[in-house]
Design an enzyme around this catalytic site. Structure first.
Site, mmCIF file in Angstrom:
data_model
loop_
_atom_site.group_PDB
_atom_site.id
_atom_site.type_symbol
_atom_site.label_atom_id
_atom_site.label_comp_id
_atom_site.label_asym_id
_atom_site.label_seq_id
_atom_site.Cartn_x
_atom_site.Cartn_y
_atom_site.Cartn_z
ATOM 1 N N ARG A 97 -1.104 37.967 -23.502
ATOM 2 C CA ARG A 97 -0.613 36.854 -24.015
ATOM 3 C C ARG A 97 -1.523 36.181 -24.839
ATOM 4 O O ARG A 97 -1.174 35.583 -26.146
ATOM 5 C CB ARG A 97 -0.056 35.894 -22.893
ATOM 6 C CG ARG A 97 1.036 36.485 -22.060
ATOM 7 C CD ARG A 97 1.374 35.346 -20.916
ATOM 8 N NE ARG A 97 2.105 34.173 -21.631
ATOM 9 C CZ ARG A 97 3.507 34.068 -21.602
ATOM 10 N NH1 ARG A 97 4.186 35.079 -21.094
ATOM 11 N NH2 ARG A 97 3.977 33.073 -22.254
ATOM 12 N N TYR A 116 0.669 47.784 -16.011
ATOM 13 C CA TYR A 116 0.833 48.264 -17.462
ATOM 14 C C TYR A 116 -0.411 47.784 -18.443
ATOM 15 O O TYR A 116 -1.315 46.741 -18.154
ATOM 16 C CB TYR A 116 2.026 47.702 -18.227
ATOM 17 C CG TYR A 116 2.212 46.198 -18.131
ATOM 18 C CD1 TYR A 116 1.633 45.241 -19.305
ATOM 19 C CD2 TYR A 116 2.824 45.502 -17.209
ATOM 20 C CE1 TYR A 116 1.936 43.717 -19.330
ATOM 21 C CE2 TYR A 116 2.920 44.036 -17.218
ATOM 22 C CZ TYR A 116 2.604 43.457 -18.030
ATOM 23 O OH TYR A 116 2.534 41.903 -18.146
ATOM 24 N N ASP A 168 11.340 28.479 -22.629
ATOM 25 C CA ASP A 168 11.515 28.099 -21.214
ATOM 26 C C ASP A 168 11.957 26.669 -21.266
ATOM 27 O O ASP A 168 12.463 26.520 -20.170
ATOM 28 C CB ASP A 168 9.996 28.022 -20.622
ATOM 29 C CG ASP A 168 9.685 29.446 -20.547
ATOM 30 O OD1 ASP A 168 10.246 30.445 -20.384
ATOM 31 O OD2 ASP A 168 8.348 29.778 -19.830
#
Length: 390
Positions: free
Chosen positions: A106, A211, A289
């Protein structure tokens, strides 16, 4: 006259909106409550539906350098690591969805987006505490006592959004019954795992997803387990490696190695909210969000924020000048996005049980409609004429 656009929040959604608006020549200012630009969190999934839009903003080469294009997702038995099923990704999904599927840190994506917004248009230390719409625009009031004026306010201020409360009223977080331990581990500390692959292990009482990020030098891990309701709607509560070790007792050694290889561990109580019936007023709207916090089971939270951001930029760029044009643009944006994000938001509530979730995640047919979506083309009707995602 070009409208003055204010964005509350400089997370991934807010910066994507700023980059998309600036890219289209619009006047945008970003107000971030933190004292510096910093994205908390670890890795994330960037589906083709998000990637193709970011590529059009010029991020393709940087994503290819910093992110990872997983070759496949492998589901493995929790107790001995035996291969249960394999979903080819990589080039197969590139061809199928016309854009890559990436896993990316991120922070890396946040830095890329920040580089697309002139520094003088981003203001830190500006916590929005309230705002008011007037006949002439929007007045923003910040905790430091300063004010700002704009024609449009975009609430990209996250799950605890002050803008959301004003637009839609108070609501109650919905707890999923699960929490997640998550963090980063150096790939060198997990030698049995291939940093070109994603892994899922579904065992008794837990699901583990790993991942690669940071060019394959690290793995992000997410360990989902049932838990009593969390004390806070947060993804930054402290966790511990001993918590990992306890959950993974009796699991395959390749996964148990997380307990030693993990760096900082955070516990994420998995909440969402019920879909809103409206996002917008005549001068104000929501994205990401703030509009539709969702559970992570489809890996779509950030992708939907990216879609929102680009769709909103399209609508505001094409708006007729004046207050009526702004109101119509925000209505057009909400009409285009709210049904789609509601479907994704509610769909993300599936997969609560580890075994079922693993099999659903393996079958891309269940999310084809999400990954194949082009939020820009859906508004402009120009899918075949837009720059091809490469």
């Amino acid at each position: 006259m070009t409208p003055r656009i204010a964005i509350a929040g400089a997370g991934l959604g807010g910066l994507t909106a700023a980059a998309a608006l600036h890219h289209r020549g619009l006047d945008v200012q970003v107000h971030e409550r933190g004292e510096e630009l910093r994205e908390q969190g670890v890795g994330m999934h960037l589906g083709p539906n998000g990637t193709r839009l970011l590529q059009r903003l010029g991020l393709g080469p940087e994503l290819e350098r910093s992110a990872v294009r997983p070759e496949a997702l492998e589901i493995r038995a929790f107790h001995n690591g035996a291969l249960v099923a394999r979903q080819e990704m990589g080039e197969a999904w590139q061809q199928r969805f016309r854009a890559p599927y990436y896993t990316v840190h991120r922070g890396d994506l946040h830095r890329m987006l920040a580089s697309r917004v002139p520094a003088e248009r981003v203001h830190t230390g500006r916590e929005l505490v309230r705002y008011e719409e007037t006949g002439h625009g929007v007045v923003l009031h910040f905790a430091d006592g300063t004010d700002a004026h704009a024609d449009v306010l975009i609430g990209a201020d996250g799950m605890h959004s002050a803008v959301r409360r004003t637009v839609a009223g108070e609501d109650t977080p919905v707890y999923s019954g699960n929490s997640a331990l998550r963090g980063l581990a150096d790939a060198a500390g997990l030698p049995a795992l291939d940093p070109a692959l994603m892994y899922m292990y579904a065992g008794p009482g837990a699901r583990v997803l790993l991942y690669p990020v940071a060019g394959g030098r690290q793995f992000t891990f997410v360990v989902v387990t049932p838990a009593a309701e969390g004390a806070a709607e947060s993804w930054t509560s402290a966790g511990d490696r001993t918590d990992l070790a306890a959950v993974l007792t009796g699991w395959d050694p390749a996964v148990r190695a997380l307990a030693d290889a993990a760096g900082e561990v955070r516990r994420w109580a998995l909440y969402d909210r019920e879909p809103l019936e409206r996002w917008s007023t005549a001068r104000t709207t929501l994205l990401g969000d703030a509009a539709h916090p969702m559970l992570p089971h489809h890996g779509q939270g950030a992708n939907q924020a990216v879609e929102d951001a680009v769709a909103l930029a399209v609508c505001l760029k094409e708006a007729v000048p004046g207050p009526d044009g702004i109101a119509a643009a925000l209505h057009r944006y909400e009409r285009a996005r709210r049904p789609h994000t509601t479907r994704v938001q509610l769909g993300s509530r599936t997969g609560q049980q580890p075994g079922d979730a693993a099999r659903r995640r393996l079958d891309a047919e269940n999310v084809d409609w999400v990954l194949d979506h082009d939020a820009e083309a859906a508004l402009t009707g120009t899918r075949d004429r837009l720059p091809r995602a490469v």
